[in-house]
Design an enzyme around this catalytic site. Structure first.
Site, PDB file in Angstrom:
ATOM      1  N   ARG A   1     -24.337 -25.517 -44.059  1.00  0.00           N
ATOM      2  CA  ARG A   1     -23.199 -25.547 -43.116  1.00  0.00           C
ATOM      3  C   ARG A   1     -22.912 -26.933 -42.566  1.00  0.00           C
ATOM      4  NH1 ARG A   1     -25.942 -20.951 -41.478  1.00  0.00           N
ATOM      5  NH2 ARG A   1     -25.022 -19.058 -42.312  1.00  0.00           N
TER       6      ARG A   1
ATOM      7  N   LYS B   1     -10.625 -36.007 -45.330  1.00  0.00           N
ATOM      8  CA  LYS B   1     -10.265 -34.935 -46.255  1.00  0.00           C
ATOM      9  C   LYS B   1     -11.254 -34.908 -47.414  1.00  0.00           C
ATOM     10  CE  LYS B   1      -5.225 -34.594 -45.790  1.00  0.00           C
ATOM     11  NZ  LYS B   1      -3.974 -34.713 -46.568  1.00  0.00           N
TER      12      LYS B   1
ATOM     13  N   GLU C   1      -1.259 -48.564 -52.789  1.00  0.00           N
ATOM     14  CA  GLU C   1      -1.525 -47.850 -51.526  1.00  0.00           C
ATOM     15  C   GLU C   1      -1.668 -48.850 -50.368  1.00  0.00           C
ATOM     16  OE1 GLU C   1      -1.383 -44.577 -51.185  1.00  0.00           O
ATOM     17  OE2 GLU C   1      -2.019 -43.621 -53.051  1.00  0.00           O
TER      18      GLU C   1
ATOM     19  N   LYS D   1      -4.506 -46.340 -41.676  1.00  0.00           N
ATOM     20  CA  LYS D   1      -4.738 -44.934 -42.023  1.00  0.00           C
ATOM     21  C   LYS D   1      -5.455 -44.225 -40.885  1.00  0.00           C
ATOM     22  CE  LYS D   1      -6.085 -41.468 -45.271  1.00  0.00           C
ATOM     23  NZ  LYS D   1      -6.599 -41.051 -46.561  1.00  0.00           N
TER      24      LYS D   1
ATOM     25  N   GLU E   1      -2.716 -32.847 -40.213  1.00  0.00           N
ATOM     26  CA  GLU E   1      -1.449 -32.971 -40.935  1.00  0.00           C
ATOM     27  C   GLU E   1      -0.389 -31.982 -40.497  1.00  0.00           C
ATOM     28  OE1 GLU E   1      -1.952 -33.890 -45.013  1.00  0.00           O
ATOM     29  OE2 GLU E   1       0.188 -34.242 -45.301  1.00  0.00           O
TER      30      GLU E   1
ATOM     31  N   ARG F   1       0.985 -37.543 -40.066  1.00  0.00           N
ATOM     32  CA  ARG F   1       0.153 -37.885 -41.214  1.00  0.00           C
ATOM     33  C   ARG F   1       0.944 -37.864 -42.526  1.00  0.00           C
ATOM     34  NH1 ARG F   1      -6.153 -36.192 -41.985  1.00  0.00           N
ATOM     35  NH2 ARG F   1      -6.487 -37.286 -43.925  1.00  0.00           N
TER      36      ARG F   1
ATOM     37  N   ASN G   1       2.323 -40.194 -47.196  1.00  0.00           N
ATOM     38  CA  ASN G   1       2.769 -39.766 -48.526  1.00  0.00           C
ATOM     39  C   ASN G   1       4.051 -40.457 -48.980  1.00  0.00           C
ATOM     40  OD1 ASN G   1       0.711 -38.055 -49.314  1.00  0.00           O
ATOM     41  ND2 ASN G   1       1.545 -36.338 -48.156  1.00  0.00           N
TER      42      ASN G   1
ATOM     43  N   HIS H   1       5.087 -40.597 -52.612  1.00  0.00           N
ATOM     44  CA  HIS H   1       4.249 -39.622 -53.320  1.00  0.00           C
ATOM     45  C   HIS H   1       5.042 -38.449 -53.895  1.00  0.00           C
ATOM     46  CE1 HIS H   1       1.009 -41.967 -51.695  1.00  0.00           C
ATOM     47  NE2 HIS H   1       0.076 -41.162 -52.156  1.00  0.00           N
TER      48      HIS H   1
ATOM     49  N   HIS I   1       4.180 -37.952 -57.511  1.00  0.00           N
ATOM     50  CA  HIS I   1       3.566 -36.735 -58.055  1.00  0.00           C
ATOM     51  C   HIS I   1       4.380 -36.185 -59.216  1.00  0.00           C
ATOM     52  CE1 HIS I   1       1.265 -36.021 -54.046  1.00  0.00           C
ATOM     53  NE2 HIS I   1       0.510 -36.665 -54.921  1.00  0.00           N
TER      54      HIS I   1
ATOM     55  N   HIS J   1      -2.669 -42.608 -60.388  1.00  0.00           N
ATOM     56  CA  HIS J   1      -2.002 -42.145 -59.176  1.00  0.00           C
ATOM     57  C   HIS J   1      -1.274 -43.294 -58.453  1.00  0.00           C
ATOM     58  CE1 HIS J   1      -1.293 -40.069 -55.405  1.00  0.00           C
ATOM     59  NE2 HIS J   1      -1.925 -41.052 -54.777  1.00  0.00           N
TER      60      HIS J   1
HETATM   61  P1  NAD Z   1     -11.986 -42.196 -59.701  1.00  0.00           P
HETATM   62  O1  NAD Z   1     -12.952 -41.786 -58.674  1.00  0.00           O
HETATM   63  O2  NAD Z   1     -11.795 -41.296 -60.868  1.00  0.00           O
HETATM   64  O3  NAD Z   1     -12.388 -43.649 -60.233  1.00  0.00           O
HETATM   65  C1  NAD Z   1     -11.644 -44.253 -61.269  1.00  0.00           C
HETATM   66  C2  NAD Z   1     -12.548 -44.702 -62.420  1.00  0.00           C
HETATM   67  O4  NAD Z   1     -13.237 -45.905 -62.047  1.00  0.00           O
HETATM   68  C3  NAD Z   1     -13.638 -43.708 -62.770  1.00  0.00           C
HETATM   69  O5  NAD Z   1     -13.824 -43.693 -64.154  1.00  0.00           O
HETATM   70  C4  NAD Z   1     -14.867 -44.292 -62.075  1.00  0.00           C
HETATM   71  O6  NAD Z   1     -16.073 -43.868 -62.657  1.00  0.00           O
HETATM   72  C5  NAD Z   1     -14.637 -45.752 -62.257  1.00  0.00           C
HETATM   73  N1  NAD Z   1     -15.268 -46.622 -61.284  1.00  0.00           N
HETATM   74  C6  NAD Z   1     -15.511 -46.383 -59.989  1.00  0.00           C
HETATM   75  N2  NAD Z   1     -15.975 -47.466 -59.375  1.00  0.00           N
HETATM   76  C7  NAD Z   1     -16.047 -48.444 -60.316  1.00  0.00           C
HETATM   77  C8  NAD Z   1     -16.440 -49.815 -60.292  1.00  0.00           C
HETATM   78  N3  NAD Z   1     -16.808 -50.403 -59.146  1.00  0.00           N
HETATM   79  N4  NAD Z   1     -16.397 -50.503 -61.442  1.00  0.00           N
HETATM   80  C9  NAD Z   1     -15.960 -49.925 -62.584  1.00  0.00           C
HETATM   81  N5  NAD Z   1     -15.559 -48.650 -62.673  1.00  0.00           N
HETATM   82  C10 NAD Z   1     -15.601 -47.917 -61.539  1.00  0.00           C
HETATM   83  O7  NAD Z   1     -10.533 -42.460 -59.076  1.00  0.00           O
HETATM   84  P2  NAD Z   1     -10.047 -43.020 -57.663  1.00  0.00           P
HETATM   85  O8  NAD Z   1      -8.739 -43.619 -57.928  1.00  0.00           O
HETATM   86  O9  NAD Z   1     -11.082 -43.812 -56.984  1.00  0.00           O
HETATM   87  O10 NAD Z   1      -9.864 -41.694 -56.793  1.00  0.00           O
HETATM   88  C11 NAD Z   1      -8.944 -40.689 -57.154  1.00  0.00           C
HETATM   89  C12 NAD Z   1      -9.312 -39.410 -56.437  1.00  0.00           C
HETATM   90  O11 NAD Z   1      -9.237 -39.621 -55.045  1.00  0.00           O
HETATM   91  C13 NAD Z   1      -8.405 -38.239 -56.749  1.00  0.00           C
HETATM   92  O12 NAD Z   1      -9.193 -37.113 -57.040  1.00  0.00           O
HETATM   93  C14 NAD Z   1      -7.632 -38.011 -55.465  1.00  0.00           C
HETATM   94  O13 NAD Z   1      -7.301 -36.658 -55.255  1.00  0.00           O
HETATM   95  C15 NAD Z   1      -8.617 -38.501 -54.449  1.00  0.00           C
HETATM   96  N6  NAD Z   1      -7.990 -38.945 -53.191  1.00  0.00           N
HETATM   97  C16 NAD Z   1      -8.434 -38.399 -52.042  1.00  0.00           C
HETATM   98  C17 NAD Z   1      -7.903 -38.787 -50.824  1.00  0.00           C
HETATM   99  C18 NAD Z   1      -8.451 -38.218 -49.549  1.00  0.00           C
HETATM  100  O14 NAD Z   1      -7.854 -38.429 -48.497  1.00  0.00           O
HETATM  101  N7  NAD Z   1      -9.583 -37.554 -49.573  1.00  0.00           N
HETATM  102  C19 NAD Z   1      -6.878 -39.744 -50.794  1.00  0.00           C
HETATM  103  C20 NAD Z   1      -6.445 -40.299 -51.995  1.00  0.00           C
HETATM  104  C21 NAD Z   1      -7.007 -39.882 -53.190  1.00  0.00           C
HETATM  105 MG    MG Z   2      -2.113 -41.518 -52.642  1.00  0.00          MG
END
Ligand code: NAD
Ligand code: MG
Length: 359
Positions: free
Chosen positions: A119, A141, A183, A225, A235, A239, A243, A246, A250, A263
């Site tokens: 939990r 999130k 971003e 942020k 949200e 918040r 987006n 976006h 999207h 993205h």
């Molecule tokens: P990701 O986590 O898939 O990373 C991108 C790639 O880079 C992966 O292959 C990873 O293994 C690699 N990688 C990571 N660090 C590295 C480094 N230092 N050197 C070399 N390679 C590296 O993608 P991302 O863009 O970091 O995150 C996308 C995700 O984040 C999505 O699932 C999205 O939904 C989520 N997200 C969440 C929020 C939130 O508020 N929680 C906001 C925006 C995005």
């Molecule tokens: Mg985004």
């Protein structure tokens, strides 16, 4: 070191930004921690697991490693269960600390696991992509994907600390840097004109990951942020301005097939489209639209959207979470540095789309 203090309902915590933070991770482990579980993937582990393990071992606590397959496709129940299997298999308890070492995919999953395990156990974010450092690790999130939708199962859950090591960005592919920068510049467009102006001047050094510029970019992004989120954690209103770009973005991601455009790339292009729509709906001056376009281009993101008929765009945007009662809603700029959310009639959206597409 640069520190941003986040004050969230679920707890206050610091975001610490500097080169070499990985080696300092022991300092973020609470004294009463019983054991540490690092959640990561093989790509990140090959680069950074050894130094992180070494740093955490200095606490004298047992350190476990949970490696999940790399990729958005694995942000699912199966991976989440692998985390629980490993935590329970190692007999970890309520005093365990989860360390999320990776990009947004790892951070979202490890955070959700931390929210659920016993939990709720404490967790530390160690974001290793620029996107994770400026966006996903801030705001609380956490989620996994469901076959019927992205991020559909999750929780609001705050880490006890976010440790941003700028050195890890050096191994990121250039495309991922550009996607993260989209971003970054977004925060200037929606909330902070001074920061937008600064980004215009400093975009080249940011892309080269020059220390002073990249630290400032991450710091200001986290501050904006955190500020926006603290005014609206669940949200219900403000918040949503995060987006910006976006809704179009999207549509590009899903219409092209996920993974074709990153993205951040889709958001970059989407912000240019949202800026044109802002010009039509709330009179954003043409020279500001041009500045937005130039900054997205300078960040290294594509600026030409897919050439789809307007009907296809509208259909793809119909599923957006901001929509209410069948009305399309967009984040728009009434001026550079200030955003609002507004419903827009389909005909007006078509007019904006006509400025981008020839079909
Ligand atoms: P990701 O986590 O898939 O990373 C991108 C790639 O880079 C992966 O292959 C990873 O293994 C690699 N990688 C990571 N660090 C590295 C480094 N230092 N050197 C070399 N390679 C590296 O993608 P991302 O863009 O970091 O995150 C996308 C995700 O984040 C999505 O699932 C999205 O939904 C989520 N997200 C969440 C929020 C939130 O508020 N929680 C906001 C925006 C995005
Ligand atoms: Mg985004």
């Amino acid at each position: 070191m640069s520190v941003v203090h986040v004050d969230a309902q679920g707890g206050a915590y610091p975001i610490q930004i500097a080169a070499g933070r990985l080696a300092q991770l022991a300092g973020t482990v609470p004294a009463d921690t019983s054991a540490i579980a690092i959640v990561t993937n093989p790509t990140v582990a090959a680069l950074y697991l050894a130094p992180v393990k070494q740093a955490l071992a200095a606490t004298g606590k047992p350190v476990h490693v949970i490696e999940l397959p790399d990729g958005e496709a694995y942000k699912n129940w199966e991976s989440l269960n692998l985390i629980f299997d490993a935590l329970l298999g190692a007999h970890l308890d309520r005093k365990a600390l989860i360390v999320a070492l990776g990009g947004g995919v790892i951070g979202d999953m490890a955070g959700f696991a931390a929210a659920c395990f016993m939990r709720g156990v404490r967790f530390v974010q160690v974001p290793t992509t620029l996107l994770a450092q400026v966006d996903s690790s801030v705001g609380g999130k956490t989620a996994i994907n469901h076959p019927l939708g992205k991020n559909m199962v999750g929780a609001f859950y705050q880490p006890i600390a976010v440790e941003v090591d700028t050195d890890v960005l050096k191994t990121l592919p250039a495309r991922e840097i550009s996607a993260g920068l989209a971003e970054v510049v977004k925060y200037g467009m929606i909330y902070d004109l001074d920061f937008f102006n600064w980004c215009e001047e400093q975009i080249a050094p940011m892309r080269r990951l020059e220390q002073e510029q990249i630290v400032h970019a991450i710091r200001r992004s986290c501050e904006v942020k955190a500020e926006v989120v603290s005014q609206d954690e669940r949200e219900s209103g403000l918040r949503a301005i995060l987006n910006f770009g976006h809704t179009f973005g999207h549509a590009i991601e899903s219409g092209m097939g996920y993974g074709q455009w990153l993205h951040g790339e889709a958001v970059g292009c989407g912000m240019i489209m949202a800026a044109e729509l802002s010009a039509l709906v709330c009179g954003l001056p043409a020279q500001d639209v041009a500045r937005i376009k130039a900054l997205v281009q300078a960040s290294g993101c594509p600026i030409t959207p897919p050439q789809w008929p307007a009907d296809r765009w509208l259909e793809l945007m119909q599923v957006d979470k901001k929509n209410e009662g069948g009305q399309l809603r967009f984040v728009l700029l009434d001026k550079l540095g200030h955003a609002k959310v507004q419903a827009v009639a389909p005909d007006v959206v078509r007019q904006a789309l006509a400025r981008f597409t020839t079909v």
